[in-house]
Structure formats: C-alpha cells, structure tokens
Scaffold this motif. Sequence first.
Motif, mmCIF file in Angstrom:
data_model
loop_
_atom_site.group_PDB
_atom_site.id
_atom_site.type_symbol
_atom_site.label_atom_id
_atom_site.label_comp_id
_atom_site.label_asym_id
_atom_site.label_seq_id
_atom_site.Cartn_x
_atom_site.Cartn_y
_atom_site.Cartn_z
ATOM 1 N N SER A 178 -92.093 -24.672 -58.701
ATOM 2 C CA SER A 178 -91.624 -23.804 -57.614
ATOM 3 C C SER A 178 -92.221 -24.173 -56.253
ATOM 4 C CB SER A 178 -91.923 -22.334 -57.933
ATOM 5 O OG SER A 178 -93.321 -22.122 -58.038
ATOM 6 N N THR A 179 -93.154 -25.117 -56.233
ATOM 7 C CA THR A 179 -93.707 -25.576 -54.955
ATOM 8 C C THR A 179 -93.808 -27.093 -54.955
ATOM 9 O OG1 THR A 179 -95.977 -25.461 -55.770
ATOM 10 C CG2 THR A 179 -95.140 -23.521 -54.605
ATOM 11 N N TRP A 180 -93.785 -27.640 -53.764
ATOM 12 C CA TRP A 180 -93.960 -29.087 -53.571
ATOM 13 C C TRP A 180 -94.966 -29.234 -52.441
ATOM 14 C CZ3 TRP A 180 -93.777 -32.698 -49.744
ATOM 15 C CH2 TRP A 180 -93.670 -34.041 -50.133
ATOM 16 N N SER A 181 -96.088 -29.953 -52.682
ATOM 17 C CA SER A 181 -97.156 -29.985 -51.679
ATOM 18 C C SER A 181 -97.674 -31.388 -51.429
ATOM 19 C CB SER A 181 -98.346 -29.140 -52.144
ATOM 20 O OG SER A 181 -97.944 -27.839 -52.473
ATOM 21 N N THR A 182 -98.108 -31.582 -50.198
ATOM 22 C CA THR A 182 -98.855 -32.801 -49.891
ATOM 23 C C THR A 182 -100.327 -32.427 -49.828
ATOM 24 O OG1 THR A 182 -98.574 -32.373 -47.524
ATOM 25 C CG2 THR A 182 -97.000 -33.864 -48.564
ATOM 26 N N PHE A 183 -101.187 -33.332 -50.280
ATOM 27 C CA PHE A 183 -102.623 -33.103 -50.331
ATOM 28 C C PHE A 183 -103.254 -34.278 -49.595
ATOM 29 C CE2 PHE A 183 -106.839 -33.432 -52.053
ATOM 30 C CZ PHE A 183 -107.220 -32.196 -52.557
ATOM 31 N N HIS A 184 -103.611 -34.047 -48.338
ATOM 32 C CA HIS A 184 -104.066 -35.142 -47.475
ATOM 33 C C HIS A 184 -105.581 -35.076 -47.355
ATOM 34 C CE1 HIS A 184 -103.550 -37.312 -43.331
ATOM 35 N NE2 HIS A 184 -103.854 -38.149 -44.292
ATOM 36 N N ALA A 185 -106.261 -36.112 -47.816
ATOM 37 C CA ALA A 185 -107.726 -36.159 -47.741
ATOM 38 C C ALA A 185 -108.117 -37.067 -46.576
ATOM 39 C CB ALA A 185 -108.301 -36.687 -49.049
ATOM 40 N N ILE A 186 -108.634 -36.474 -45.517
ATOM 41 C CA ILE A 186 -108.937 -37.231 -44.299
ATOM 42 C C ILE A 186 -110.453 -37.408 -44.182
ATOM 43 C CG2 ILE A 186 -108.650 -37.285 -41.787
ATOM 44 C CD1 ILE A 186 -106.409 -35.041 -42.339
ATOM 45 N N PRO A 187 -110.952 -38.643 -44.326
ATOM 46 C CA PRO A 187 -112.399 -38.859 -44.260
ATOM 47 C C PRO A 187 -112.915 -38.575 -42.847
ATOM 48 C CG PRO A 187 -111.236 -40.801 -45.091
ATOM 49 C CD PRO A 187 -110.209 -39.885 -44.533
ATOM 50 N N ARG B 100 -118.272 -35.994 -45.612
ATOM 51 C CA ARG B 100 -117.397 -34.881 -45.238
ATOM 52 C C ARG B 100 -115.945 -35.323 -45.158
ATOM 53 N NH1 ARG B 100 -118.112 -30.938 -40.968
ATOM 54 N NH2 ARG B 100 -118.005 -32.746 -39.606
ATOM 55 N N THR B 101 -115.077 -34.479 -45.707
ATOM 56 C CA THR B 101 -113.660 -34.818 -45.778
ATOM 57 C C THR B 101 -112.845 -33.576 -45.456
ATOM 58 O OG1 THR B 101 -114.168 -36.404 -47.527
ATOM 59 C CG2 THR B 101 -111.865 -35.753 -47.291
ATOM 60 N N LEU B 102 -111.834 -33.766 -44.630
ATOM 61 C CA LEU B 102 -110.925 -32.661 -44.335
ATOM 62 C C LEU B 102 -109.746 -32.747 -45.304
ATOM 63 C CD1 LEU B 102 -109.826 -30.334 -42.537
ATOM 64 C CD2 LEU B 102 -108.824 -32.094 -41.065
ATOM 65 N N VAL B 103 -109.508 -31.675 -46.020
ATOM 66 C CA VAL B 103 -108.351 -31.636 -46.907
ATOM 67 C C VAL B 103 -107.304 -30.707 -46.301
ATOM 68 C CG1 VAL B 103 -107.492 -30.865 -49.157
ATOM 69 C CG2 VAL B 103 -109.575 -32.238 -49.018
ATOM 70 N N VAL B 104 -106.099 -31.243 -46.118
ATOM 71 C CA VAL B 104 -105.003 -30.433 -45.573
ATOM 72 C C VAL B 104 -103.875 -30.424 -46.599
ATOM 73 C CG1 VAL B 104 -103.316 -30.174 -43.732
ATOM 74 C CG2 VAL B 104 -105.601 -31.050 -43.207
ATOM 75 N N ILE B 105 -103.504 -29.245 -47.014
ATOM 76 C CA ILE B 105 -102.403 -29.105 -47.973
ATOM 77 C C ILE B 105 -101.229 -28.440 -47.268
ATOM 78 C CG2 ILE B 105 -101.648 -28.051 -50.144
ATOM 79 C CD1 ILE B 105 -104.547 -28.140 -51.090
ATOM 80 N N ARG B 106 -100.081 -29.079 -47.359
ATOM 81 C CA ARG B 106 -98.861 -28.463 -46.816
ATOM 82 C C ARG B 106 -97.912 -28.239 -47.977
ATOM 83 N NH1 ARG B 106 -97.132 -31.622 -41.405
ATOM 84 N NH2 ARG B 106 -95.638 -29.897 -41.344
ATOM 85 N N THR B 107 -97.348 -27.062 -48.023
ATOM 86 C CA THR B 107 -96.557 -26.678 -49.181
ATOM 87 C C THR B 107 -95.126 -26.347 -48.773
ATOM 88 O OG1 THR B 107 -98.450 -25.901 -50.433
ATOM 89 C CG2 THR B 107 -96.356 -24.890 -50.960
ATOM 90 N N LYS B 108 -94.182 -26.817 -49.606
ATOM 91 C CA LYS B 108 -92.777 -26.506 -49.354
ATOM 92 C C LYS B 108 -92.186 -25.762 -50.546
ATOM 93 C CE LYS B 108 -90.451 -29.474 -46.714
ATOM 94 N NZ LYS B 108 -89.792 -30.734 -46.253
#
Lengths: 401, 358
Positions: free
Chosen positions: A284-293, A298-306
């Motif tokens: 029911s969801t589709w997401s990107t999981f972006h791991a930005i060093p 330390r890493t920034l994780v950004v998840i965008r969900t559709k």
Amino acid sequence: MNMDKQQNWMHELPVAAYTSKEWFDMEMKHIFSKTWQFAGLVEDVPNPGDFISVQAGLNNIFIVKGRDHRLRAFHNMCRHRGTQLLRAVGKGKKAITCPYHDWTYDLEGKLISLPKQEEEFPELKKPLHECGLNLHEASVDIFKGMLFVHPDKDAPSIMDFFGSVVPYLGPHIVEELVEFQEKEGEPFYAKEINANWKIIVENYIDHYHLAHLHEGTLNMYDHAKAEFGWEGSHYWFYEPLVPDYLADVKNAAPYPLIDSVPMEKIGAYVPWLFPNIGITEGESTWSTFHAIPLTPDRTLVVIRTKVMNLSEWEFTKQYTKSAMSKVWQHYGNRGKYEGDASDPMASGDFMAEDVYACEQQQKSLQSPMFSVGAQAQRGEFAVAQFQRVVKEWIEKGKAHE
Amino acid sequence: MSNFFPLKVIELENTTKDSVVVSFDVSQDLYETFDYKPGQYLTLRFNVKGEEVRRSYSLCSSPMLEEPLRIGVKRVKDGLVSNHINDQLKVGDTVNVMPPDGRFFVDIAKENYKTYYLFAAGSGITPILSILKSVLYTEEHSFVHMLFGNRNEESIMFKEELKKLQKAYPDRLLLKHTLSRPKSEWSDLWTSKKEKRHRKGRVDAACVKWFINEFPPYAQNAEYYICGPGTMIENTKKALQENDVPDNRIFTESFGTATTDDGSKGFDNARLVASLDGEIVKATIPEGKTLLRTLIEAGKEPPYSCEGGVCATCICKLKKGKVHMKNNLALDDKEVSQGYILSCQSVPLTPEVEIAYE
C-alpha cells in the motif's frame, strides 16, 4: 588508510572505513561523484522553467526543465568565479543569472551576457557562447519515477547502471502514485542518524535481523520465504506477506492497496540501488530511502512515501477497515521489549529499532576490542557483498587517479 | 564512382491507392554493400522516355529485422519516376540501385535509453518507419513518441503496419495521427472529442507544441527526427526550436519537390574549373545549367544521387567565384560558411567558378 596489521575488521572492510575522514573523503570522490545519484521524484520539477539543485558527492548540480519538457543538468557554479547559481528549488526560469556579477546563461547552459563585456573583457571577441565559458554540463535521467543526476555529461546511460536489476523490482507504476505528506513540502521521514552511511545500508540489506530485531514490528512479512541477490552493484529483495495478512489484505492494509500490483505479485520488494538509495515497494506504500553521508559517523536519512491517488475519504475508510482487522492483533506493532514508548526497543516502530541498532553498532566501533565475530552465510551474505562492491569502486577509482 | 548494382524486384504491394512498396532481393555477396542504417535511402536509376534519371527513396524496411530492402514510393503529380514505378514496375524486373546512403539516420544500440520524437508527414513516413521499427525492436528501454500527418484516413501509408506496432509495443510507442482533411463519418456524431483517434489539422507549429507538451519524454536523452514534404520540416523544426529544443538534437530529411528557388538566373557561359578524381576539368557552363549537369554533359562522372538538394552526395568546395544554390536542404550554415556547396543546385554568379570534389 590505516596500514596497521592489527586493525580491526568488518566483514570485508577495515573499521576505519566507518570512522575515518580519510575513507569518507575517498568515498565522496570515488563513489558519490562517479555514480548516478538520487535527486528526487519526477514531480519535483513539474513545469518548464522549474528547477531543483542537489548535492551529489562533491558536486552541486541543478536540474532545470525546458519548454520541450526535457530536463537538463548543469554544475551549479558560475564559470566566472564559481558562485552557486541557483538555490534549492524554484520556478519559471527562462535564463540563469549569477547573483555575484550577473553573468547570464540560457537553459542550454550557454553564456549569453555579462556586464561591461567590451570594457572589462576585451579578449572575449567571439560570440560569448563560443568563449569556453558555458556551464559545465552534467547528466540527468529518470528511472522508475525517480530523478537521478551524474556529474559527467557523457555518463554511461542510467540503464547501463540500473538495467540489470529492473526485472527484480516491484510492478508498481510509480508515476500514478502521489506523495504522502503530513506537512506540505516535508518528506515522510527525515532524521540525522549517528552512524556511518554503510552501517545504515548494511542494516537495510541484512535479512538475518528481520525476524529478531523486528520480531514484533515487521512480522506481517514472511521472512522465511524471502528471496534476494545481487545484480551488478545493486541488491534486490522480495518477501511475501504472511498468510494471515494476505488473506485479509484488502481490509487490513493501512492504506488503499496499490492497484498496479496484481494480487499474485503482492509483497515487499526492497532493493538497494548502489550506492545510497533504497526503495521499499510494498502493498500500500512505495518509498524511497535516501541515505546521505554527512560525516564519517553521521548520516541523514530521508524517506519519501507515495500512495494511491485517491480521495481523503478513501483513506479514511481504509484506515477504519484496517483498525478493525484482526491481523494487527498479532502482527506489526509490538515492541521487542516491554516498556515506555519512548524507548525505541519498546516503541513498536521498526524505524526506531533500526536507528537504535545502527547507532549502537557505530558506538562500538570506537572500542579497541571491536571486530565482527562471524558472518551468517545466507542472512548476512548481502552485507559482505555490499562491502566488496564498495571496495571495488574505491580501488577502481584510485587506479584511475 | 557511380556504382549501380542490378537488384531484382521480389514484391510489389500497394499500401495506399497511390503508393507502392517495392521489395528488392539482395544476393548474399552484396549483403555488406547494401547494409544500411535506419533512415538512409537508395538511389534508383531508370531510363524513362529515353532519358537517364535518378531518384532517391528512403528505405522503409529495418536493417535489424530479417526483411528485404524495401522502399515506399508515392505518386507525385506528373512525376516521371514515381509514376513509372507505380505503373510499370513488375515483380521480376531488375532495377539499377546504388548502395544505401544518407546523413539522416539513427545509430541504434541495444543499451540506449532514449526518447525518440518522430515527426512524419505523407510519404515522409518511409525513413521514419525504418527508425521506428529498429528502435522498438532493438532498444528495449527506449520510447518513441510519433506524430504522423496525412490528408485523410485513406492516404495514411503503412496504416496496418503501424497499428500492429502499437499493439505489440503499447508501453513504448505513442502514436498520434493528425489529418488535414479527415473524411467525416456518421459515427463522428456520437463520438466525443476525446475519443477521436486523430487530431485535425496539419503538422504545424501549434500541433508540434501541443504534442511535445502533451507527451513529455520519459528517458531524458531525447532526439527529434523530422521527415516530410515542403514546409513541414521547417515549420516543425522552428516550433521545436521555439520550445527550447537544441539544434544538435534535431535531425531532418527533406522530401519531394520543395524548392526555395528565388529565380536567380546566374551568369551565362561562365567558365568552370573543377578538380575531380585527380583531374582538372575545364568547361563552359551553358545558360541555366548547374555545375553538376555541366560536368555530366562534358562526359565526366561527378558524384551525385538525388539531384534535389537533399542528399549532399554531390558536395564540393567552392575555391573561387560565387554560386547560387537553387535549393539547399542538406548543408547547414556552418558548412556553407566554410565554402561547401551542392553542385547539383549551383549556378554561377561570377564569370569564373572553381570547385573541388574532395
């Protein structure tokens, strides 16, 4: 690199690869500045003249759409003295003017004007766009509804890079879905995590931990039936729903089911595209999981969900049906430990569990006693393989220096 | 120089009332000679009414498929050769054919990830069809967005073949028809506008703009191929340029009788000095004759094929004097500024003209 023979090891990489500035810089140079980098979703640049800029390894690159609806990508710096041309996001550009001295470029990156040309730059006698001062071109392309940039204008085609993993991705038609945003303009999830980016990737592709760390949170998926492997530099993964959930999925799913996924293909497709973008393609969801060093630890994780493009009413109905489903009495939301919800291990939230495990592992890397003790041959095969791929890219990059 | 090979006609098929598709047999020993890229053309030589004539026709077959060399020939009003082919040619006949040539082609590669915008009008479909089939068949990741203009439903060449391709590649081929004078049907009365299978009008600026706005590229490496008669090419190209498409992504092939001749007569009885095949040829250019015709009449064999200012086979460099090109659809501004001319279109403007074939 630490040449000390006593150095401690992960599976295939030295611990220093997860803690030192030296390794971090090498990765920025040889991996993040030489691969296709995730830059967003196609809808981020909807109309002619719209642009976004993204950091891709050492390069800042902007993407702009022409009136032909084709995207162009350029290095985001003026050819005069290097000032950044465009800020994060914007609309309606017909030309690009540097804020510093007003040098102006067209949407093909050609220099078209600069103040006091005859007086100050008498040596520029040819037409400006023939003076070798046009913007440095980069590459941009679309893959499965996502934007990617590559710092090289003659980059190998994005299909050269991702093509072999395509057959293992979910059948989801991403372009038909819409982004789920609790607050407009903000991603579903964004968090700085105190761990090296590879710790986070390794956690994402580690099959062994699913039934243990997430025993009460991700147990609606049938880990025993998981299939996974590597194609090129990329990892692919699929597992079906557990029978109880599958039987009642139309009611139990937290959001309306994604209709481009036929019933017989329903499940969780969770590939990792090298180097730093995961996709979670669910029922029911589709997401990107972006791991930005950000730094070595330390890493920034950004998840965008559709989700499906349906009315709020449809989502409300589904929420009610899901809440009433018996499935969730047994699956999906129970923490591993008893306790207060502020404890990640008692929260019943699988992301909190993962973050906790990653940060704890990163802490232990400081210990002189640390070394990976053993490797699960199936369940952690992907972790070791990922480290080999990282090593290959670094070695390949250094050989070409 | 002019290497013609006799090829046998193995099939003739009418694709519309006034056009025919000619298939040629190529014997094994000529396979390599007649290898081609999608978009290229063949030059045919005939003797019609006692005169030797050459015409170039784009190949509509695909080199990627196991199919014979095929050209599509549409009747041109009062056209010497097109009518000869439509009326006289029979299966089993032998035609003298030059190997494929042309600068309008696509380099097909399996791993390409591109969006091809194809604009065709009338018989301009022939090279476009070759490109279309080759891309769909070979480049499994690429997309084709095609706009095809015709007078009405009945004049659409390769209508059935196009339908089949749409069925076979629904995810990668987007094809829109536009008809300048569609025949109305009773059923149109209860068909809503949305359901109509075609757009009304010519392939003009408004139509091109509508098309590229409506159907943006998915793969971002987009290329634009245009083929059709007369002003269709210029109109399409201009519309693309006005919508930010850079020149280096636009490729055109001009067809038919388009002429931009402004009526300049040229200098009578000018002297011609031509360096050709290591020989210096001197001749007088009779009134109204082109440099190319002057050389042919002097018994020489300069390179040429279409004689319409399209194919650039007759290209040479102007060393001295000035010429007027009656029609130039092949050379770009840069080539012209470097002194290149089409000898088949050039008449002298100065008493002396010196050229060199390279």
